[in-house]
Motif scaffolding. Sequence first.
Motif, PDB file in Angstrom:
ATOM      1  N   ALA A  80      -5.042  -7.893 -20.340  1.00 20.77           N
ATOM      2  CA  ALA A  80      -4.419  -8.836 -20.345  1.00 20.77           C
ATOM      3  C   ALA A  80      -3.969  -9.693 -21.852  1.00 20.77           C
ATOM      4  O   ALA A  80      -2.976 -10.350 -21.911  1.00 20.77           O
ATOM      5  N   GLU A  81      -4.911  -9.718 -22.428  1.00 22.55           N
ATOM      6  CA  GLU A  81      -4.912 -10.165 -23.951  1.00 22.55           C
ATOM      7  C   GLU A  81      -4.116  -9.635 -24.842  1.00 22.55           C
ATOM      8  O   GLU A  81      -3.255 -10.340 -25.367  1.00 22.55           O
ATOM      9  N   GLU A 124      -2.891  -9.933 -10.120  1.00 20.90           N
ATOM     10  CA  GLU A 124      -2.443  -8.916 -11.166  1.00 20.90           C
ATOM     11  C   GLU A 124      -3.163  -7.874 -12.133  1.00 20.90           C
ATOM     12  O   GLU A 124      -2.812  -6.913 -12.529  1.00 20.90           O
ATOM     13  N   SER A 125      -4.423  -8.547 -12.288  1.00 20.41           N
ATOM     14  CA  SER A 125      -5.369  -7.654 -12.935  1.00 20.41           C
ATOM     15  C   SER A 125      -5.752  -6.414 -12.314  1.00 20.41           C
ATOM     16  O   SER A 125      -5.701  -5.134 -12.823  1.00 20.41           O
ATOM     17  N   MET A 128      -2.828  -3.960 -12.169  1.00 19.80           N
ATOM     18  CA  MET A 128      -2.605  -3.380 -13.521  1.00 19.80           C
ATOM     19  C   MET A 128      -3.547  -2.057 -13.549  1.00 19.80           C
ATOM     20  O   MET A 128      -3.402  -1.142 -14.046  1.00 19.80           O
ATOM     21  N   LEU A 129      -4.988  -2.316 -13.329  1.00 20.64           N
ATOM     22  CA  LEU A 129      -5.903  -1.193 -13.173  1.00 20.64           C
ATOM     23  C   LEU A 129      -5.644  -0.290 -12.419  1.00 20.64           C
ATOM     24  O   LEU A 129      -5.746   0.992 -12.614  1.00 20.64           O
ATOM     25  N   GLU A 130      -5.220  -0.623 -11.234  1.00 23.45           N
ATOM     26  CA  GLU A 130      -4.743   0.580 -10.207  1.00 23.45           C
ATOM     27  C   GLU A 130      -3.737   1.419 -10.829  1.00 23.45           C
ATOM     28  O   GLU A 130      -3.511   2.783 -10.630  1.00 23.45           O
ATOM     29  N   GLN A 131      -2.705   0.609 -11.365  1.00 22.32           N
ATOM     30  CA  GLN A 131      -1.647   1.429 -12.189  1.00 22.32           C
ATOM     31  C   GLN A 131      -2.165   2.447 -12.893  1.00 22.32           C
ATOM     32  O   GLN A 131      -1.670   3.569 -12.806  1.00 22.32           O
ATOM     33  N   MET A 132      -3.299   2.436 -13.607  1.00 23.91           N
ATOM     34  CA  MET A 132      -3.681   3.304 -14.642  1.00 23.91           C
ATOM     35  C   MET A 132      -4.403   4.377 -14.069  1.00 23.91           C
ATOM     36  O   MET A 132      -4.528   5.607 -14.600  1.00 23.91           O
ATOM     37  N   GLN A 157       3.829  -6.097  -5.974  1.00 27.80           N
ATOM     38  CA  GLN A 157       3.244  -5.977  -7.164  1.00 27.80           C
ATOM     39  C   GLN A 157       2.614  -4.621  -7.507  1.00 27.80           C
ATOM     40  O   GLN A 157       1.906  -4.012  -6.831  1.00 27.80           O
ATOM     41  N   GLY A 158       3.308  -4.240  -8.716  1.00 22.51           N
ATOM     42  CA  GLY A 158       2.688  -2.915  -9.157  1.00 22.51           C
ATOM     43  C   GLY A 158       3.515  -1.755  -8.829  1.00 22.51           C
ATOM     44  O   GLY A 158       3.217  -0.587  -9.288  1.00 22.51           O
TER      45      GLY A 158
END
Length: 419
Positions: A80-81, A124-125, A128-132, A157-158
């Motif tokens: 996220a950063e 959102e986080s 994002m992790l699930e995407q990976m 989302q995603g």
Amino acid sequence: MKPISFIPPVVALVIAGGWIGAQRQSISTLEKESDLLRKHIAARASGAGADSPPARSAAPGKEVKDKPPLDWKKIAAQFAEMQRSGGMGDMRTMMRFQQRLQAMTKEELVSALDEIAALDLPAESRAMLEQMLIGPLVQKDPELALTRFIGRLQDQQGGMSWQLSSALQEWAEKDPARASAWFDQQIAAGKFDSKSLDGKSRSRQQFEGALINVLLASNPDAAANRLGAIPEDQRSDVLSQYQFQQLKEEDQLAFAKLVRSQVPEGERANTLAQQASWMVSNDGYSKVTEYLNRIEATPAERAECAEEAAESKLRNYNGKKVTREDLDAMREWVGSQAPEALGRTTGKALGNALQGNHKMEFSEAADLAVEYNQAGGNDEVLASFLESWPARQNKEQARALAEKIADGKRREEILKYLK
């Protein structure tokens, strides 16, 4: 649409590295980005200082087993950063992380997904992790990925629908009968019922596209039967899904036959032209010529494909200004494939050249329009150019140019458009 345009770029690069095998027909752009990433890392590694210790190869699996458990909250915060800062972060760290995901077993991936689901994370986080994780899981067990996440089909989302349709494609390539039967069961259970006003289910179209794409190569009759069971007004939509953007040369004639037999007549040429549009962006005009010859294109199909390919080629110049040389090359190719479409295509191309960050000046495009129009011996170049939207933004100059159109009726129609 571009399947993962909504994924943060820093995450997309990690996903690209892990998904190349599973997504080879849908993320060619990301494959190139991932390859570039690897080259960058290799260059940095080769330029390490003399005091850097030499890399040593670990035994298979040992490196992963010796590492501490992944801290998913920390990982989510780090990515996220990176996204907030607009930077790429440490590329070596990113690639090591991707390699670790690839080394995980399907049981470990499922366990990690369970762990992430239990964490108190922003949506959102979590996405994002699930995407990976889903990409490596699809590679190892697409059936498991589908059965685990089918309840999330409607998540916006995603891009869950895109990921799961890719899993169906992977499964179908290994066992088309079981994958088809499972998909039909989900349809019967209402999982793909439309929630939109037009009655179309976008997720079902993606899944049908994935399955038909596989069947096209192995069982064209089954592909035709499947497409024929879909409402007529949705068949072109199914064949426009991203799975068909990397259609193999040996499947192109079968694809054309499928279009001609199942797609409504008024949509056939445009459906075939989409292939030409995708193809020209990556491979240029020569590949489109080969495609047209391979599918035994009719004159009408050839004209539609040539026009679409030429427009797409000049539209996707990545900020580069279209030049006289670009236009002449386009005209030479269109003239060889569909001379009857040359004037119309040239006019549209000149209109498109007036748009974007590095656009032509109207006066430059107008001079070319007059020159090309005279060479064509009719009004088609000028008329098509003046019917473009940019012409309306230059009404005074455009109306003066319209006076050069010889056909009185066409001239009056364009002057009315330019009011």
